[in-house]
Structure formats: structure tokens, C-alpha cells
Scaffold this active site. Structure first.
Site, mmCIF file in Angstrom:
data_model
loop_
_atom_site.group_PDB
_atom_site.id
_atom_site.type_symbol
_atom_site.label_atom_id
_atom_site.label_comp_id
_atom_site.label_asym_id
_atom_site.label_seq_id
_atom_site.Cartn_x
_atom_site.Cartn_y
_atom_site.Cartn_z
ATOM 1 N N ASP A 131 70.380 105.400 -53.953
ATOM 2 C CA ASP A 131 70.695 104.098 -53.391
ATOM 3 C C ASP A 131 69.343 103.444 -53.115
ATOM 4 O O ASP A 131 68.457 104.093 -52.558
ATOM 5 C CB ASP A 131 71.444 104.309 -52.069
ATOM 6 N N HIS A 163 81.996 103.896 -48.795
ATOM 7 C CA HIS A 163 81.700 104.136 -47.382
ATOM 8 C C HIS A 163 81.816 102.872 -46.527
ATOM 9 O O HIS A 163 81.664 102.951 -45.310
ATOM 10 C CB HIS A 163 80.293 104.725 -47.264
ATOM 11 N N ASP A 164 82.019 101.722 -47.156
ATOM 12 C CA ASP A 164 82.202 100.471 -46.399
ATOM 13 C C ASP A 164 83.651 99.986 -46.416
ATOM 14 O O ASP A 164 84.104 99.352 -45.469
ATOM 15 C CB ASP A 164 81.370 99.337 -47.017
ATOM 16 N N ASP A 200 71.649 98.050 -53.168
ATOM 17 C CA ASP A 200 72.341 97.542 -51.990
ATOM 18 C C ASP A 200 72.310 96.001 -51.966
ATOM 19 O O ASP A 200 71.263 95.401 -52.230
ATOM 20 C CB ASP A 200 71.631 98.094 -50.741
ATOM 21 N N GLU A 225 75.559 96.492 -56.008
ATOM 22 C CA GLU A 225 76.573 96.173 -55.010
ATOM 23 C C GLU A 225 76.657 94.649 -55.017
ATOM 24 O O GLU A 225 75.719 93.966 -54.601
ATOM 25 C CB GLU A 225 76.192 96.668 -53.610
#
Ligand code: NOJ
Length: 529
Positions: free
Chosen positions: A101, A328-329, A203, A267
Site C-alpha cells: 500500500d 478494510h473501509d 491510497d 483507490e
């Protein structure tokens, strides 16, 4: 075998690991790199081609790793750089690539760049961040708000200016107009690629450039979506700026400079009609871009089909979609899409694994793991801590991987994991691994089918007509995927062939046709006769 012209990830399956919750090797209640290494054989058995690790770099954890204080060092709670190198090597021996990431939009306030930047207006790194004077009345420089709630600007006493942060005040945004910032990230990028990393999940890559004039965002209107109205403004000037594409193209040139080009997964929480722009011309920006409209859609044949077909329409030629149900979000799809109904979980998993594109599973998807209720006192996500009870934060989708129903769920030997365990009896790897009828066995068999039949995995998407409540599509001319997303028994006329995959394992190998009857929430792949 995937034809040489296709990159490894096109026909493959990716798997997101949230390291803090995957496997704890040293009994401190927190997952770590040696824990991941211990489960590489499992991942190879499952058949995934690549793992993407949520951040494992040094961080004070204001936002659990997404506030990075050193982009080129491993956080001690996860292990060492030597552990990381071992992970890459041992994963490679199992034909599993490792993706990192990368968080280019912001750093931690503890990052030495920011520590220097805030020390004086003339410091070397001052211009690496977004600083501005307050308005004449002492208000912040403009009306931008943080996507985590509250003002986007924080006043810094030492130098008497505000700095901007699209997330927490502990996550100051970098100034991507500054060439030194660009060079610094090139170096980070190379550091990991040279250690054998196969690519990056980037990200919030759509927001890294802000309007150079810091213009006010326009107000939200009644026509805007719920989130925009909640923030009271449209993020026109602090997100989705056109210049972001120059930066993504720069990264793509770097990625393509390696013998095995590195994969860039963005993302990209953007409206579907602009998602295609993040692929550039189809071969000069992102390799994969996450599709948030798909994640947020209801598990309904009409709604899902519409989003997938719009995606197919907006992507430039040569672009390849990514499909994901959980992360995870955004919580876990078995709860969000399927309401924890086992039939819906299976058909949703089949959908993710059979669309044209690269499926990205989130740890636990393969066992149908649902959200876990986390009590207020156990909340760890800063958003939950701040906004409870209006918003519980993201912890429900971040609880530890459920490996078995023994103490610690096979995740940890510590008395208390960092987040509580879910209901181990409902879903765990050990019991499903030995059960040919389990979600895990289904998931593994679909992945294996994709691997054995690259023509299926790489085939185009062909819409087919189907009764209401059912979604049917061809994959190339040999395969048909049939998803009954309704509570009724539904039939598809004319189809004839062999069932090669079915959510009801008993139907595997069945010869069907002409015409196929499907049970409520049943999904199948039929190889045409
Ligand atoms: C997106 C990440 O997935 C999320 O977990 C994080 O809080 C924000 N970006 C800020 O880095």
C-alpha cells in the site's frame, strides 16, 4: 496458461491482507509479517496470485498505518525489513506476488518531513505541505472540509499558518505541485520495487493534487448524493483535479520501466462516469481502479448489472476492471450485500469471481466472514471513537481473521487481540477447509477453475437477457454465468451445457438444457454444449 502478452494479474485473483488482523506470530495481539509467512501455504492452496498488504510501514497509528512516518521502514509491531524480504521471497516460491500500500496524499505529523516543515516558514520541507494564512477574520484559508469530518485546516501556532489535511489533523496533505515531493515518491516507489514488490495499491489516488489557488468548494445542492450533502460542499477543488493524471502517468512510466512491469491499483472513490479517466488511454495510467459504485450497490440483479455494464462502457479500450466486495473501509460483503444469508454470500462471491476483470478478495471473504459488532469500549478506528453512536467507524470489518474455533481463533495466543474476535463457530478456515460443501471450498474451486481455464478468466463480458431477478452474462462464447439474485425459482430458456461451477456443490457436473432452472440465490457457470 495466460498468454505472454497479458500481465500476470489480468487472469489472476488478488487478496487483500489487513496485516494487523491476519495472523499474530508473537502473541502481542497484533498480526505481523511472520504471521503472514506462516499462512503462505494456505494462500497458495487457496490459489491467489497476489497479496496486497495494507500499510506495514512505520506509523504512530492515528489512522492505523495510513499515517506514515517512514515510507521505507517496517513498523516494529509487524517485524523487520528482513521479515519483509523473506515474505517476498517465500511468497515468490509459491508464485504469489506481494503488493504494498502506498500513501502519497499525506504523511503522519511525525514524519521528519512534516516535523521540519512545521519548524519554521523557511524550513527545507515547508513547501512539501499545504500551508496558508488564515482569512482576514482569522477563519481558515478556505471552506474545504476533511473527509473525516470537521474543518480541513488546522492552525499551527509555531509558524502562525494553517496546514491542510483531507483526513485527520495527524495526516497533513503533501503538496504535489512540488517537484521534490514527486522525486521523493519516485525513490519510495523504487525502494520497494527493487525489493521485489510487484506493485502498489495507491491510497486515495484521486485527491492528491489540490487547486493551486485554493479556491472555495461550491456548496452542495439537493441533487447531490447523500455524502456530498452531508459535507455541505462539492469536492471540486480539493479532489479529482485534472493534474492528478500527470502524476499517475509518471508512476506508470516508473512501473513500466521494470522487466516485469509493476501493477498500479488505484483507490479511486470517484463517480463511475469518471472512473475510466484513471486508466488514461487504457495503458498509461492505472492498471486497475477500484469501483466504489459496485461496492456500494445493493445485491440486486438490475442494479448490479447496470453498474457492471456502465463500467464496461466507460472503461477505455484495453482497460481491465477490478471487482471487490469488501475491504478494510467498506466493511464485509457477506453482511453488506448478503445480510449474512449463506445463499446470498455464495452467489455474491461467485459474482465477484466470474465478472470480466480481476477479483480482489479481502481476507475472510473466502469463508463468508461477516461484520463483527464491536462494543464502544473496544473501538479502535479514530472515526468510530470520534463519531459513536452516529457512526461506529470501520472496525466491524477489521476484526481478526478466523482461522479456527479454538482460543484466539487461531489468530493470536494473546489474551486480548487488538480488536475482538467474531463468532468463530459461524465461519472459520479450519472447519471449512475439510468440508467440500463450504464457502471456502466453493471459493477455492472457482479460483482453480479460472486458473485451469484462462480463456474463461480473460474472456469478454457479453450481456444476455434473463428474467427479472436473474442476471446472466456470457464470458466469451463458451461460458455463461447465471446469477439468480432473487428469492424465487427462475429459469433461463435455451441454455444447454455442463455445470462447471455451482453455489450448490451437488450440481457440479450436471448436464443442463435446453433450459436451466435455478434455485433462489443460486449461481452457476455453464460451459456451453
Ligand atoms: C483510504 C484508506 O483505505 C483508509 O483506511 C484511510 O483511512 C484513508 N485512505 C486515509 O489514508
Amino acid at each position: 496458461m495466460t498468454p505472454a502478452a497479458d500481465p500476470w494479474w489480468k487472469g489472476g485473483v488478488l487478496y487483500q491482507i489487513y496485516p494487523r488482523s491476519f495472523a499474530d506470530s508473537d502473541a502481542d495481539g497484533v498480526g505481523d509479517l511472520p504471521g503472514i509467512i506462516e499462512h503462505l501455504d494456505y494462500l497458495a492452496w487457496l490459489g491467489v496470485d497476489g497479496i496486497w498488504l495494507s500499510p506495514v510501514t512505520v506509523s504512530p497509528n492515528a489512522d492505523w498505518g495510513y499515517d506514515v512516518a517512514d515510507f521505507c521502514a517496517i513498523a516494529p509491531e509487524f517485524g523487520t525489513l528482513a521479515d519483509f524480504d523473506r515474505l517476498v521471497a517465500l511468497a515468490g516460491e509459491r508464485s504469489i506476488r506481494v503488493l504494498m500500500d502506498i500513501v502519497p496524499n499525506h504523511t503522519s505529523i511525525e514524519h521528519p518531513w512534516f516535523v521540519d516543515a512545521r519548524s519554521s516558514r523557511t524550513s527545507d520541507h515547508r513547501d512539501w505541505y499545504l500551508w496558508a494564512d488564515g482569512a482576514a477574520d482569522g477563519d481558515p484559508p478556505n471552506n474545504w472540509v476533511s473527509s473525516f469530518g470537521g474543518p480541513g485546516w488546522t492552525f499551527d501556532e509555531t509558524t502562525g499558518q494553517y496546514y491542510f489535511h483531507n483526513h485527520l489533523a495527524e495526516q497533513p496533505d503533501l503538496n504535489w505541485w512540488n517537484d521534490e515531493v514527486r522525486d521523493a515518491f519516485d525513490a519510495v516507489f523504487r525502494f520497494w520495487c527493487d525489493r521485489g514488490v510487484a506493485g502498489f495499491r495507491i491510497d486515495v489516488c484521486n485527491i492528491i493534487i489540490k487547486d493551486a489557488e485554493l479556491r472555495d468548494n461550491p456548496p452542495a445542492t439537493e441533487e447531490d448524493d447523500f455524502e456530498t450533502q452531508m459535507f455541505g460542499q462539492r469536492s471540486v477543488y480539493n479532489a479529482n483535479r485534472p493534474e492528478v493524471h500527470d502524476v499517475i502517468r509518471r508512476w506508470r512510466r516508473l512501473a513500466d520501466g521494470y522487466d516485469e512491469p509493476r501493477l498500479l491499483i488505484g483507490e479511486t472513490p470517484v463517480p463511475l462516469d469518471v472512473l475510466g479517466e484513471y486508466y488514461g488511454a487504457g495503458n498509461d495510467e492505472l492498471g486497475l481502479a477500484f469501483n466504489f459504485d459496485f461496492i456500494g450497490a445493493p445485491l440486486d440483479a438490475g442494479a448490479m448489472r447496470e453498474i457492471v455494464e456502465r463500467t464496461e462502457a466507460v472503461l477505455p479500450p484495453g482497460a481491465w476492471p477490478a471487482w471487490t466486495g469488501s475491504n478494510h473501509d467498506m466493511f464485509r460483503f457477506p453482511t453488506r450485500w448478503a445480510g449474512d444469508d449463506p445463499r446470498k454470500v455464495r452467489v455474491a462471491l461467485l459474482m465477484v469471481l466470474t465478472l470480466r476483470g480481476t477479483p480482489v478478495l479481502y481476507q475472510g471473504d473466502e469463508i463468508g466472514m461477516g461484520n463483527v459488532t464491536v462494543e464502544r469500549d473496544d473501538l479502535r478506528d479514530p472515526l468510530g471513537v470520534r463519531f459513536f453512536p452516529y457512526y461506529e467507524g470501520r472496525d466491524a470489518g477489521r476484526t481478526p481473521m478466523q482461522w479456527c474455533d479454538g482460543p484466539g481463533g487461531g489468530f493470536t495466543d494473546a489474551e486480548r487481540p487488538w480488536l475482538p474476535l467474531g463468532d468463530l463457530a459461524t465461519a472459520n478456515v479450519a472447519s471449512q477447509r475439510s468440508d467440500p460443501d463450504s464457502v471456502l471450498s466453493l471459493c477455492r474451486d472457482v479460483i482453480a477453475y479460472r486458473r485451469r481455464h484462462p480463456r474463461f478468466a480473460l474472456a469478454d463480458y457479453r450481456p444476455l437477457s434473463a428474467p427479472e431477478g436473474m442476471w446472466a452474462f456470457g464470458r466469451g462464447d463458451r461460458h455463461v454465468v447465471v446469477l439468480n439474485l432473487s428469492a424465487d425459482t427462475l429459469a433461463l430458456d435455451r441454455l444447454a451445457g455442463n455445470v462447471v461451477v455451482c453455489t450448490d456443490r451437488a450440481r457440479h457436473g450436471e448436464v443442463v438444457g435446453p433450459g436451466l432452472e435455478t434455485a433462489p440465490f443460486e449461481g452457476l457457470v455453464v460451459e456451453r454444449a
